[in-house]
Write an enzyme that holds these catalytic residues in place. Structure first.
Site, PDB file in Angstrom:
ATOM      1  CG  HIS A   1      26.093  25.113  54.082  1.00  0.00           C
ATOM      2  ND1 HIS A   1      25.201  26.209  54.504  1.00  0.00           N
ATOM      3  CD2 HIS A   1      26.433  24.455  55.040  1.00  0.00           C
ATOM      4  CE1 HIS A   1      25.104  25.766  55.785  1.00  0.00           C
ATOM      5  NE2 HIS A   1      25.958  24.693  56.385  1.00  0.00           N
TER       6      HIS A   1
ATOM      7  CG  ASP B   1      26.995  33.594  46.740  1.00  0.00           C
ATOM      8  OD1 ASP B   1      28.097  33.885  47.253  1.00  0.00           O
ATOM      9  OD2 ASP B   1      26.029  34.249  47.592  1.00  0.00           O
TER      10      ASP B   1
ATOM     11  CB  CYS C   1      28.476  11.073  35.822  1.00  0.00           C
ATOM     12  SG  CYS C   1      30.280  10.678  36.029  1.00  0.00           S
TER      13      CYS C   1
ATOM     14  CB  CYS D   1      32.159   7.637  40.155  1.00  0.00           C
ATOM     15  SG  CYS D   1      31.996   9.178  39.170  1.00  0.00           S
TER      16      CYS D   1
HETATM   17  C1  BJW Z   1      21.220  41.026  55.974  1.00  0.00           C
HETATM   18  C2  BJW Z   1      21.067  41.834  54.900  1.00  0.00           C
HETATM   19  C3  BJW Z   1      22.068  42.625  54.744  1.00  0.00           C
HETATM   20  C4  BJW Z   1      19.416  39.976  54.990  1.00  0.00           C
HETATM   21  N1  BJW Z   1      22.906  43.002  55.653  1.00  0.00           N
HETATM   22  N2  BJW Z   1      22.153  41.421  56.922  1.00  0.00           N
HETATM   23  C5  BJW Z   1      21.031  20.688  66.135  1.00  0.00           C
HETATM   24  C6  BJW Z   1      20.000  21.179  66.430  1.00  0.00           C
HETATM   25  C7  BJW Z   1      18.708  21.295  65.577  1.00  0.00           C
HETATM   26  C8  BJW Z   1      18.887  20.815  64.429  1.00  0.00           C
HETATM   27  C9  BJW Z   1      20.014  20.158  63.838  1.00  0.00           C
HETATM   28  C10 BJW Z   1      21.044  20.026  64.757  1.00  0.00           C
HETATM   29  N3  BJW Z   1      22.410  19.638  63.916  1.00  0.00           N
HETATM   30  C11 BJW Z   1      21.958  19.629  62.691  1.00  0.00           C
HETATM   31  C12 BJW Z   1      20.512  19.756  62.575  1.00  0.00           C
HETATM   32  C13 BJW Z   1      19.891  19.772  61.384  1.00  0.00           C
HETATM   33  C14 BJW Z   1      20.001  20.833  60.338  1.00  0.00           C
HETATM   34  C15 BJW Z   1      19.559  22.045  61.051  1.00  0.00           C
HETATM   35  O1  BJW Z   1      20.446  23.153  61.482  1.00  0.00           O
HETATM   36  N4  BJW Z   1      18.268  22.478  61.051  1.00  0.00           N
HETATM   37  C16 BJW Z   1      18.319  23.500  61.500  1.00  0.00           C
HETATM   38  C17 BJW Z   1      17.115  24.505  60.500  1.00  0.00           C
HETATM   39  C18 BJW Z   1      17.188  23.591  62.870  1.00  0.00           C
HETATM   40  N5  BJW Z   1      21.460  20.874  59.863  1.00  0.00           N
HETATM   41  C19 BJW Z   1      21.900  20.071  59.198  1.00  0.00           C
HETATM   42  O2  BJW Z   1      21.201  19.111  58.670  1.00  0.00           O
HETATM   43  C20 BJW Z   1      23.115  20.003  58.553  1.00  0.00           C
HETATM   44  N6  BJW Z   1      24.051  18.664  58.684  1.00  0.00           N
HETATM   45  C21 BJW Z   1      24.283  18.385  59.665  1.00  0.00           C
HETATM   46  O3  BJW Z   1      24.307  18.814  60.701  1.00  0.00           O
HETATM   47  O4  BJW Z   1      24.929  16.902  59.661  1.00  0.00           O
HETATM   48  C22 BJW Z   1      24.936  16.132  60.793  1.00  0.00           C
HETATM   49  C23 BJW Z   1      23.640  15.746  61.221  1.00  0.00           C
HETATM   50  C24 BJW Z   1      22.983  15.133  60.151  1.00  0.00           C
HETATM   51  C25 BJW Z   1      21.542  14.516  60.659  1.00  0.00           C
HETATM   52  C26 BJW Z   1      21.377  14.733  61.929  1.00  0.00           C
HETATM   53  C27 BJW Z   1      22.143  15.313  62.909  1.00  0.00           C
HETATM   54  C28 BJW Z   1      23.340  15.775  62.446  1.00  0.00           C
HETATM   55  C29 BJW Z   1      23.340  20.550  57.072  1.00  0.00           C
HETATM   56  C30 BJW Z   1      22.917  21.786  56.895  1.00  0.00           C
HETATM   57  C31 BJW Z   1      22.945  22.402  55.437  1.00  0.00           C
HETATM   58  C32 BJW Z   1      22.245  23.568  55.210  1.00  0.00           C
HETATM   59  N7  BJW Z   1      22.178  23.720  53.705  1.00  0.00           N
HETATM   60  C33 BJW Z   1      21.438  25.007  53.340  1.00  0.00           C
HETATM   61  C34 BJW Z   1      21.270  24.808  51.790  1.00  0.00           C
HETATM   62  C35 BJW Z   1      22.848  24.912  51.139  1.00  0.00           C
HETATM   63  C36 BJW Z   1      22.545  24.702  49.539  1.00  0.00           C
HETATM   64  C37 BJW Z   1      21.896  25.702  48.854  1.00  0.00           C
HETATM   65  O5  BJW Z   1      22.015  26.962  48.885  1.00  0.00           O
HETATM   66  O6  BJW Z   1      20.741  25.522  48.181  1.00  0.00           O
HETATM   67  O7  BJW Z   1      22.383  25.977  53.493  1.00  0.00           O
HETATM   68  S1  BJW Z   1      20.032  25.474  53.916  1.00  0.00           S
HETATM   69  C38 BJW Z   1      20.396  27.337  53.951  1.00  0.00           C
HETATM   70  O8  BJW Z   1      20.510  27.854  55.244  1.00  0.00           O
HETATM   71  C39 BJW Z   1      21.822  27.653  53.285  1.00  0.00           C
HETATM   72  C40 BJW Z   1      22.428  28.420  54.038  1.00  0.00           C
HETATM   73  O9  BJW Z   1      23.827  28.338  53.881  1.00  0.00           O
HETATM   74  C41 BJW Z   1      21.806  28.059  55.474  1.00  0.00           C
HETATM   75  C42 BJW Z   1      21.990  29.134  56.456  1.00  0.00           C
HETATM   76  O10 BJW Z   1      21.075  30.244  56.259  1.00  0.00           O
HETATM   77  P1  BJW Z   1      21.804  31.815  56.437  1.00  0.00           P
HETATM   78  O11 BJW Z   1      22.950  31.990  55.623  1.00  0.00           O
HETATM   79  O12 BJW Z   1      21.706  32.168  57.845  1.00  0.00           O
HETATM   80  O13 BJW Z   1      20.460  32.608  55.706  1.00  0.00           O
HETATM   81  P2  BJW Z   1      19.019  33.171  56.304  1.00  0.00           P
HETATM   82  O14 BJW Z   1      18.158  33.316  55.031  1.00  0.00           O
HETATM   83  O15 BJW Z   1      18.584  32.137  57.309  1.00  0.00           O
HETATM   84  O16 BJW Z   1      19.573  34.409  56.976  1.00  0.00           O
HETATM   85  C43 BJW Z   1      20.056  35.684  56.434  1.00  0.00           C
HETATM   86  C44 BJW Z   1      20.137  36.651  57.418  1.00  0.00           C
HETATM   87  O17 BJW Z   1      20.749  37.788  56.622  1.00  0.00           O
HETATM   88  C45 BJW Z   1      18.890  37.196  58.178  1.00  0.00           C
HETATM   89  O18 BJW Z   1      19.158  37.080  59.452  1.00  0.00           O
HETATM   90  C46 BJW Z   1      18.587  38.632  57.816  1.00  0.00           C
HETATM   91  O19 BJW Z   1      18.206  39.619  58.620  1.00  0.00           O
HETATM   92  C47 BJW Z   1      19.982  38.899  57.322  1.00  0.00           C
HETATM   93  N8  BJW Z   1      20.186  39.943  56.083  1.00  0.00           N
HETATM   94  N9  BJW Z   1      19.931  41.089  54.209  1.00  0.00           N
HETATM   95  C48 BJW Z   1      23.050  42.141  56.721  1.00  0.00           C
HETATM   96  N10 BJW Z   1      21.870  43.390  53.607  1.00  0.00           N
HETATM   97 ZN    ZN Z   2      29.992   9.092  37.799  1.00  0.00          ZN
END
Ligand code: BJW
Ligand code: ZN
Length: 245
Positions: free
Chosen positions: A117, A102, A146, A128
């Protein structure tokens, strides 16, 4: 609320590394991905935030992103973001690693930021690879294209995609070399970001989590502070450095 060990560690630290997630922007009005207040009751992020979903239905995915871009462009950083700007000024070395797309940390004034991310306001050509900061570019039907004719996509990292390796390397380095590591507002389930607190812990840092609720890393780190980051972080500044926000 804070242990004396944490306050002491902050007062003498050389390097502070912070990982943030969607929770830090929740008080600005940006919904989170998971949990009770989780964003997308209608859409599961796993179903939309991946390249297959985009190729299958780019209109739907762009609709989701356009909606979020509009929402994000209308919100402001909150006291949690502001407190991290102040911490950057106090820490001799500081690195802010964010999973958020954001841009609110930059808007608040943080400087040394690693966006793991990507950034939702930027687009990228699928043909491209050129980056485009402002849409609309060339519209074909409802979809932005594009100049080269390729389809544009949001410049964010979807599930199953590799993160930018330079940024990831810098993030691991920042986790390995800090004295204190904060994990703030993240559920710590999405890899590889979720490994960073554990890497810091293994390297000897004092690892602290600030979250509304316990997470899967809570039992494996030094301290969990339960509360809203927009309230906890300003209080931490006050208790450590006597700064009123
Ligand atoms: C508060 C609050 C307040 C609320 N005060 N607190 C190893 C094991 C298992 C799986 C995998 C692994 N390695 C890779 C994977 C696959 C996958 C993965 O991790 N999956 C899991 C879900 C199991 N990872 C990937 O695919 C990543 N790529 C990768 O590893 O490439 C190499 C590879 C490829 C293929 C195979 C193996 C390896 C890429 C991950 C990309 C994540 N993308 C997103 C979308 C981004 C674009 C968009 O925004 O549209 O990123 S998904 C989404 O989750 C977003 C976030 O950045 C990310 C994390 O979420 P976050 O920030 O933690 O949010 P929440 O909602 O989960 O939590 C909020 C927290 O705040 C909560 O705890 C609340 O309590 C708290 N809260 N208000 C304080 N006021
Ligand atoms: Zn292009």
């Amino acid at each position: 609320m804070f242990s004396s060990q944490l306050i002491k560690a902050l007062k003498i630290l050389k390097k502070l590394t912070v990982l943030t997630g969607a929770g830090i922007s929740a008080e600005s009005g940006v919904p989170t991905f998971r949990g009770e207040e989780g964003l997308w009751k209608k859409f599961r992020p796993e179903e939309l935030a991946n390249v297959n979903a985009f190729m299958k239905n780019p209109q739907l995915v762009w609709e989701w992103y356009d909606y979020r871009k509009k929402l994000i462009s209308e919100v402001r950083p909150n006291p949690g973001h502001d407190a991290l700007v102040k911490m950057e000024a106090f820490a001799p070395e500081f690195c802010l690693i964010t999973q958020n797309v954001d841009g609110l940390h930059r808007k608040a004034g943080s400087i040394n930021i690693l966006e793991l991310h990507g950034n939702i306001m930027r687009s990228r050509c699928m043909e491209c690879g050129v980056f485009i900061d402002s849409l609309p570019s060339v519209m074909k039907g409802d979809l932005p294209h594009c100049q080269c004719g390729g389809l544009l996509r949001p410049d964010v990292v979807w599930y199953g995609e590799m993160l930018n390796q330079d940024i990831l390397h810098s993030a691991f380095r920042a986790a390995e070399t800090c004295d204190v590591f904060f994990s703030i507002g993240t559920s710590a389930v999405v890899q590889p970001a979720a490994s960073l607190p554990m890497v810091a812990k293994q390297a000897g840092a004092f690892v602290v989590e600030i979250n509304m609720e316990p997470t899967i890393i809570s039992d494996r780190i030094d301290e969990t502070v339960l509360g809203l980051s927009g309230e906890v972080l300003p209080k931490l500044l006050k208790d450590t450095w006597h700064i009123e926000m």
